[in-house]
Enzyme design. Structure first.
Site, mmCIF file in Angstrom:
data_model
loop_
_atom_site.group_PDB
_atom_site.id
_atom_site.type_symbol
_atom_site.label_atom_id
_atom_site.label_comp_id
_atom_site.label_asym_id
_atom_site.label_seq_id
_atom_site.Cartn_x
_atom_site.Cartn_y
_atom_site.Cartn_z
ATOM 1 N N HIS A 18 -6.914 -14.040 9.876
ATOM 2 C CA HIS A 18 -8.200 -13.132 8.827
ATOM 3 C C HIS A 18 -7.984 -13.809 7.951
ATOM 4 O O HIS A 18 -6.949 -14.956 7.390
ATOM 5 C CB HIS A 18 -7.344 -11.234 8.354
ATOM 6 C CG HIS A 18 -5.853 -11.754 8.452
ATOM 7 N ND1 HIS A 18 -5.681 -12.471 7.037
ATOM 8 C CD2 HIS A 18 -4.948 -11.049 8.732
ATOM 9 C CE1 HIS A 18 -3.967 -11.750 7.330
ATOM 10 N NE2 HIS A 18 -3.837 -11.780 8.462
ATOM 11 N N HIS A 21 -4.558 -15.841 5.976
ATOM 12 C CA HIS A 21 -3.759 -17.097 7.224
ATOM 13 C C HIS A 21 -4.809 -17.997 6.622
ATOM 14 O O HIS A 21 -4.756 -18.948 6.509
ATOM 15 C CB HIS A 21 -4.510 -17.045 8.712
ATOM 16 C CG HIS A 21 -3.663 -14.871 9.200
ATOM 17 N ND1 HIS A 21 -4.429 -14.382 9.838
ATOM 18 C CD2 HIS A 21 -2.381 -14.519 9.216
ATOM 19 C CE1 HIS A 21 -3.613 -13.609 10.452
ATOM 20 N NE2 HIS A 21 -2.119 -13.852 10.357
ATOM 21 N N CYS A 126 13.151 -3.846 12.038
ATOM 22 C CA CYS A 126 11.696 -3.831 11.021
ATOM 23 C C CYS A 126 11.152 -5.150 12.621
ATOM 24 O O CYS A 126 10.894 -6.510 12.176
ATOM 25 C CB CYS A 126 11.796 -4.329 9.930
ATOM 26 S SG CYS A 126 9.548 -4.201 10.081
ATOM 27 N N CYS A 129 8.086 -7.252 10.772
ATOM 28 C CA CYS A 129 8.939 -8.594 10.069
ATOM 29 C C CYS A 129 9.732 -9.625 11.042
ATOM 30 O O CYS A 129 9.740 -10.186 10.568
ATOM 31 C CB CYS A 129 9.738 -8.349 9.328
ATOM 32 S SG CYS A 129 9.396 -7.392 8.053
ATOM 33 N N CYS A 143 9.629 0.193 6.626
ATOM 34 C CA CYS A 143 9.490 -1.020 6.073
ATOM 35 C C CYS A 143 8.235 -0.682 5.415
ATOM 36 O O CYS A 143 7.271 -0.524 5.366
ATOM 37 C CB CYS A 143 9.494 -2.358 7.152
ATOM 38 S SG CYS A 143 8.547 -3.377 6.430
ATOM 39 N N HIS A 146 5.766 -2.891 6.701
ATOM 40 C CA HIS A 146 4.706 -2.363 8.074
ATOM 41 C C HIS A 146 4.683 -0.385 8.366
ATOM 42 O O HIS A 146 5.921 -0.795 9.227
ATOM 43 C CB HIS A 146 5.539 -2.621 8.920
ATOM 44 C CG HIS A 146 5.272 -4.539 9.238
ATOM 45 N ND1 HIS A 146 6.782 -5.533 8.729
ATOM 46 C CD2 HIS A 146 4.427 -5.409 9.605
ATOM 47 C CE1 HIS A 146 5.831 -6.374 9.194
ATOM 48 N NE2 HIS A 146 4.768 -6.322 9.302
ATOM 49 N N LYS A 295 -3.948 -3.562 -0.024
ATOM 50 C CA LYS A 295 -3.227 -4.706 1.447
ATOM 51 C C LYS A 295 -3.762 -4.600 1.931
ATOM 52 O O LYS A 295 -4.530 -3.483 2.066
ATOM 53 C CB LYS A 295 -1.735 -3.680 1.663
ATOM 54 C CG LYS A 295 -0.466 -4.973 1.343
ATOM 55 C CD LYS A 295 1.051 -4.042 1.988
ATOM 56 C CE LYS A 295 0.531 -5.018 3.352
ATOM 57 N NZ LYS A 295 1.739 -4.459 4.152
ATOM 58 N N LYS A 298 -4.899 -3.301 8.729
ATOM 59 C CA LYS A 298 -6.475 -2.856 9.777
ATOM 60 C C LYS A 298 -6.074 -1.536 10.320
ATOM 61 O O LYS A 298 -7.252 -1.047 10.294
ATOM 62 C CB LYS A 298 -5.000 -3.461 11.515
ATOM 63 C CG LYS A 298 -5.163 -4.731 11.821
ATOM 64 C CD LYS A 298 -4.568 -4.361 13.478
ATOM 65 C CE LYS A 298 -4.415 -5.826 13.822
ATOM 66 N NZ LYS A 298 -3.430 -5.349 15.094
HETATM 67 N N1 MSP Z 1 5.420 -16.294 12.372
HETATM 68 C C1 MSP Z 1 5.655 -15.659 10.783
HETATM 69 C C2 MSP Z 1 5.580 -17.096 10.291
HETATM 70 C C3 MSP Z 1 6.757 -18.514 10.685
HETATM 71 S S1 MSP Z 1 6.966 -20.211 9.995
HETATM 72 C C4 MSP Z 1 8.277 -20.966 10.645
HETATM 73 C C5 MSP Z 1 4.404 -15.001 9.956
HETATM 74 N N2 MSP Z 1 3.431 -15.188 10.734
HETATM 75 S S2 MSP Z 1 2.168 -14.550 9.829
HETATM 76 O O1 MSP Z 1 1.541 -14.538 11.275
HETATM 77 O O2 MSP Z 1 2.793 -12.816 9.884
HETATM 78 O O3 MSP Z 1 1.812 -15.196 8.760
HETATM 79 C C6 MSP Z 1 1.999 -15.007 7.340
HETATM 80 C C7 MSP Z 1 1.590 -15.503 6.767
HETATM 81 O O4 MSP Z 1 -0.018 -15.889 6.430
HETATM 82 C C8 MSP Z 1 2.036 -15.745 5.465
HETATM 83 O O5 MSP Z 1 3.187 -16.543 4.865
HETATM 84 C C9 MSP Z 1 0.795 -16.330 4.172
HETATM 85 O O6 MSP Z 1 1.073 -17.764 4.138
HETATM 86 C C10 MSP Z 1 -0.587 -16.312 5.182
HETATM 87 N N3 MSP Z 1 -0.933 -14.703 4.851
HETATM 88 C C11 MSP Z 1 -0.806 -13.298 5.335
HETATM 89 N N4 MSP Z 1 -1.508 -12.547 4.509
HETATM 90 C C12 MSP Z 1 -1.898 -12.476 3.959
HETATM 91 C C13 MSP Z 1 -2.320 -12.243 2.558
HETATM 92 N N5 MSP Z 1 -3.462 -11.363 2.348
HETATM 93 N N6 MSP Z 1 -3.318 -13.537 1.588
HETATM 94 C C14 MSP Z 1 -2.430 -14.527 1.416
HETATM 95 N N7 MSP Z 1 -1.886 -15.469 2.514
HETATM 96 C C15 MSP Z 1 -1.239 -14.045 3.592
HETATM 97 O O7 MSP Z 1 4.584 -14.327 9.426
#
Ligand code: MSP
Length: 475
Positions: A18, A21, A126, A129, A143, A146, A295, A298
């Site tokens: 999304h 990411h 959780c 997380c 949480c 979540h 936030k 989904k």
């Molecule tokens: N798998 C773990 C990370 C492990 S790294 C050794 C994880 N994955 S995640 O799929 O949840 O991705 C989290 C990351 O996605 C955030 O830290 C950020 O980089 C990015 N983002 C997810 N949602 C976001 C927003 N709403 N806004 C900006 N970045 C975001 O955590």
């Protein structure tokens, strides 16, 4: 040659890609391309985090084996990044057997060093997380990140890592620039947050699970698997071993979102200290995108996918919108209305309009700027502001600098009115405008690589502009 190693978090495959990411990955790509432009040797890493309860649950829902499920979603991430013109050097998947082997070797080393012990643990977990939480972390028993997931009560024997032992060393390493382990935590507010938490005292960390079969086995106890976060963090290190690029270590910057700061600025460094590996130079934790003040989730149905953005704004349009709304220190409100407005103002009317205006004037004035003199390195790149904002990841300010040049060039054309002049006289103005546009293109290379290339082709290669680069968008 100066080396530069940058990483993004590896994303969980329980979710499809999304805009959140895309935010981190596009920005990492911009930083990587900027360092390449400076002539450095760059290694840019991204990937997927594929073990743990959350992924296993999602696979089950999809009716697939965990591995098949991971193959599918991981492919989805790779496809999205290639559409967004992300030039990563390697895509790590934590189910890669080489990664798994190195993780086992690493944890065995910590074990042999005496930093791991076994203990019965009772606590709240959780799954969203993938971490243990305490009552005080919860709001109405849920949480905050979540709220749709039930908090699990866990009681089992786990292996623990002596994290607490490293707190004083980490405090010094962060605070003292001359400390041999020094690393930066950015921005400043995040550094303060980490330090104050470290100073309050921290507990040890459970690093194994007895009931999570979808994970890497603990090498000396096959009844337990390695905690997914330990496995995941190690990707930054295992990749360099897998690809024979160990000389890139330590990482110059781990770019992450703020919600995973503790793992990256504390747990990761403690693990490295335990095995005698040098620490990364910088952890940069950006804030998050909010969609129209809420936030992204989904259940709220407000998730924006990179593909939707590309469909409306094109690849470079999407990259631009992401970079210009980068949540540097505070959460940043994004949404369709803002995106359309920003895109139309800056790209359709601003940059796009300037390019087509000058290209058309060249045609009517019979001037084809073939082989215009090379701008060896754009003055924008040499300009101190561009550099310093870029190094601090203040993209908004970098783009402001560039857009000032666009406006300046618009003013030049409006005042000189080359369309009213003889071909000979018009050429002088057009030359100046072209020089500016080439400089703008150069400065935009990290942000809008496709557009930068097009600008070169038109204004240096004499290629005709066939279609509007940034057609106007509507809601
Ligand atoms: N798998 C773990 C990370 C492990 S790294 C050794 C994880 N994955 S995640 O799929 O949840 O991705 C989290 C990351 O996605 C955030 O830290 C950020 O980089 C990015 N983002 C997810 N949602 C976001 C927003 N709403 N806004 C900006 N970045 C975001 O955590």
């Amino acid at each position: 040659m100066q080396k530069f190693y940058i990483t993004t978090p590896i994303y969980y495959v329980n979710d499809v890609p999304h805009i959140g990411h895309a935010c981190t990955t596009v920005v990492a790509d911009i930083i990587a391309r900027y360092h390449k432009l400076k002539g450095e040797k760059v290694f840019f890493l991204t990937g997927t985090d594929e073990h743990g309860t959350k992924v296993a649950e999602e696979a089950q829902k999809a009716g697939l084996s965990p591995k098949d499920f991971c193959d599918q979603v991981s492919q989805n991430f790779q496809g999205t990044w290639s559409k967004l013109n992300i030039e990563y050097d390697y895509f790590i998947r934590t189910t890669n057997p080489d990664h798994e082997k190195i993780v086992q070797e690493f944890i065995e080393k910590i074990y042999k060093n005496g930093d791991i012990y076994k203990e019965k643990y009772e606590g709240l977990y959780c799954v969203g997380c993938e971490k243990f939480v305490t009552e005080t972390d919860l709001i109405d028993g849920k949480c905050s990140l979540h709220p749709n997931k039930e908090i699990q009560k866990q009681s089992e024997e786990n292996y623990f890592f002596k994290l607490s032992k490293y707190a004083p060393i980490l405090i010094e390493a962060i605070e003292d620039k001359n400390n041999r382990n020094h690393y930066q935590v950015c921005p400043q507010a995040k550094k303060e947050e980490v330090l104050s938490k470290l100073k309050r005292g921290i507990p040890d960390l459970s690093i194994s699970r007895a009931n999570v079969p979808w994970g890497i086995p603990i090498p000396w106890d096959k009844n337990q698997t390695i905690y997914v976060w330990v496995d995941a963090l190690l990707n930054y290190y295992t990749t360099l071993k897998i690809t024979n690029n160990e000389d890139f270590w330590p990482a110059d910057i781990h770019l992450i979102g703020k919600e995973i700061l503790w793992f990256h600025a504390v747990i990761w460094e403690a693990m490295l200290l335990s095995t005698g590996i040098s620490l990364p130079k910088e952890i940069f934790a950006h804030s998050l995108y909010m969609i129209d003040g809420q936030k992204m989730s989904k259940s709220l149905g407000n998730v924006i996918s990179p593909q939707e953005l590309i469909d409306k704004f094109g690849v470079d349009g999407t990259r631009y919108l992401i970079a210009s709304s980068f949540p540097y220190e505070k959460d940043s409100d994004v949404g369709w209305e803002r995106f359309v407005e920003k895109y139309n103002a800056d790209l359709a009317n601003g940059l796009g309009n300037l390019i087509s205006r000058v290209a058309k004037l060249c045609e009517t004035k019979d001037y084809f700027p073939k082989n215009s003199p090379p701008t060896a390195i754009s003055y924008l790149l040499e300009n101190g502001d561009y550099q310093s904002h870029m190094e601090k990841l203040e993209f908004n300010l970098v783009l402001e600098e560039i857009w000032k040049e666009i406006k300046k060039t618009d003013v030049l054309i409006n005042t000189k009115r080359p369309w009213e002049k003889s071909n000979e006289e018009a050429k002088k103005t057009l030359d100046e405008a072209i020089r500016n546009i080439l400089n703008i293109g150069y400065a935009l290379k990290p942000f809008l690589p496709g557009t930068a290339e097009k600008i070169e082709k038109i204004f240096r290669g004499g290629e005709k502009l066939e279609a509007t680069l940034f057609p106007r968008a509507t809601l």
